[in-house]
Write a protein that holds these residues in place. Structure first.
Motif, PDB file in Angstrom:
ATOM      1  N   CYS A 116     -30.903   3.583  -6.248  1.00 18.69           N
ATOM      2  CA  CYS A 116     -29.482   3.912  -6.431  1.00 18.69           C
ATOM      3  C   CYS A 116     -28.729   2.702  -6.966  1.00 18.69           C
ATOM      4  O   CYS A 116     -28.376   1.789  -6.209  1.00 18.69           O
ATOM      5  N   SER A 117     -28.477   2.691  -8.258  1.00 19.89           N
ATOM      6  CA  SER A 117     -27.858   1.521  -8.888  1.00 19.89           C
ATOM      7  C   SER A 117     -26.465   1.250  -8.334  1.00 19.89           C
ATOM      8  O   SER A 117     -26.083   0.084  -8.129  1.00 19.89           O
ATOM      9  N   ARG A 118     -25.683   2.294  -8.053  1.00 21.52           N
ATOM     10  CA  ARG A 118     -24.342   2.088  -7.512  1.00 21.52           C
ATOM     11  C   ARG A 118     -24.384   1.365  -6.167  1.00 21.52           C
ATOM     12  O   ARG A 118     -23.619   0.412  -5.930  1.00 21.52           O
ATOM     13  N   LEU A 119     -25.296   1.769  -5.309  1.00 20.16           N
ATOM     14  CA  LEU A 119     -25.404   1.155  -3.992  1.00 20.16           C
ATOM     15  C   LEU A 119     -25.947  -0.261  -4.078  1.00 20.16           C
ATOM     16  O   LEU A 119     -25.467  -1.165  -3.379  1.00 20.16           O
ATOM     17  N   ARG A 120     -26.932  -0.470  -4.930  1.00 24.44           N
ATOM     18  CA  ARG A 120     -27.488  -1.810  -5.044  1.00 24.44           C
ATOM     19  C   ARG A 120     -26.445  -2.795  -5.594  1.00 24.44           C
ATOM     20  O   ARG A 120     -26.341  -3.923  -5.147  1.00 24.44           O
TER      21      ARG A 120
END
Length: 226
Positions: free
Chosen positions: A14-18
């Motif tokens: 999950c790019s947003r979370l990372r």
């Protein structure tokens, strides 16, 4: 479990979370400027032979995302761990860091999402991305008897697990309410409780006595006192 946790820590699904977790770890909160934030997905914590699984929502930005251990270093943990200690699941009442000596007995703590989400609100696709980790973790607990879900999102996440794995076909009468208790397949029981967030505990929506009764009931259902 160790292999699973290693894969969780290195997850980049999950790019947003990372990006959010990394940014929080870089900027930090003023009170923790001298600390090195964990800033990665948070692995589960506890006893691999646990009979009770405690399922939360997601790491806190300045709690687990800072310390690297579930419910450690934030207000929710300050409420949860004393109750776990009083009910016989935790070795001590405070959880401040990964190196404080805390041990759990007969309990494992995890979350439906392993990265801190902005606003404590993961997106449906982010919950779905993490779902395979929850499936694996539940499979890896051979003595599991009781699942305690902290809040509605955790409750819905466990119901989704049951449907996803074919244990049940549909939700049926499995609806969230504090203190709700259900028998589910594989000889297990599901308990629901309000989440120990500051929003709930500071307002009295969830009291220590209410929370303690949940975990005392979990002990009884897991046959830990016989």
């Amino acid at each position: 479990m160790a292999d699973l946790n290693a894969r969780v820590v290195n997850c980049e699904r999950c790019s947003r979370l990372r990006e959010y977790c990394a940014e929080v770890a870089r900027i930090k909160r003023r009170a923790y400027l001298d600390q090195e934030y964990w800033g990665r997905p948070v692995p589960s914590f506890g006893d691999p032979m646990a009979r009770v699984l405690i399922l939360g929502l997601a790491p806190g930005a300045h709690g687990s995302n800072r310390t690297g251990r579930p419910f450690t270093g934030d207000g929710s943990g300050k409420f949860l761990y004393p109750v776990l200690y009083e009910s016989g699941f935790a070795s001590q009442p405070t959880s401040l860091s990964r190196d404080d000596g805390m041990m759990l007995r007969d309990a494992q703590i995890t979350a439906v999402v392993r990265c801190a989400p902005p606003g404590n609100k993961p997106l449906p696709e982010e919950i779905a991305n993490c779902s395979s980790y929850l499936d694996e973790e539940i499979t890896a607990l051979p003595r599991l008897r009781v699942v305690v879900c902290l809040g509605k999102i955790a409750f819905d996440g466990y119901i989704a697990h049951l449907i996803r794995t074919g244990a049940i076909e549909r939700r049926g009468n499995l609806h969230f309410a504090h203190g709700a208790e259900f028998a589910v397949p594989q000889g297990r029981n599901l308990l629901a409780t309000y989440h120990p967030s500051l929003q709930n505990t500071n307002t009295g929506k969830l009291t220590a006595a209410m929370f303690l009764r949940i975990f005392q009931r979990a002990r009884s259902l897991a046959s830990l006192d016989v």
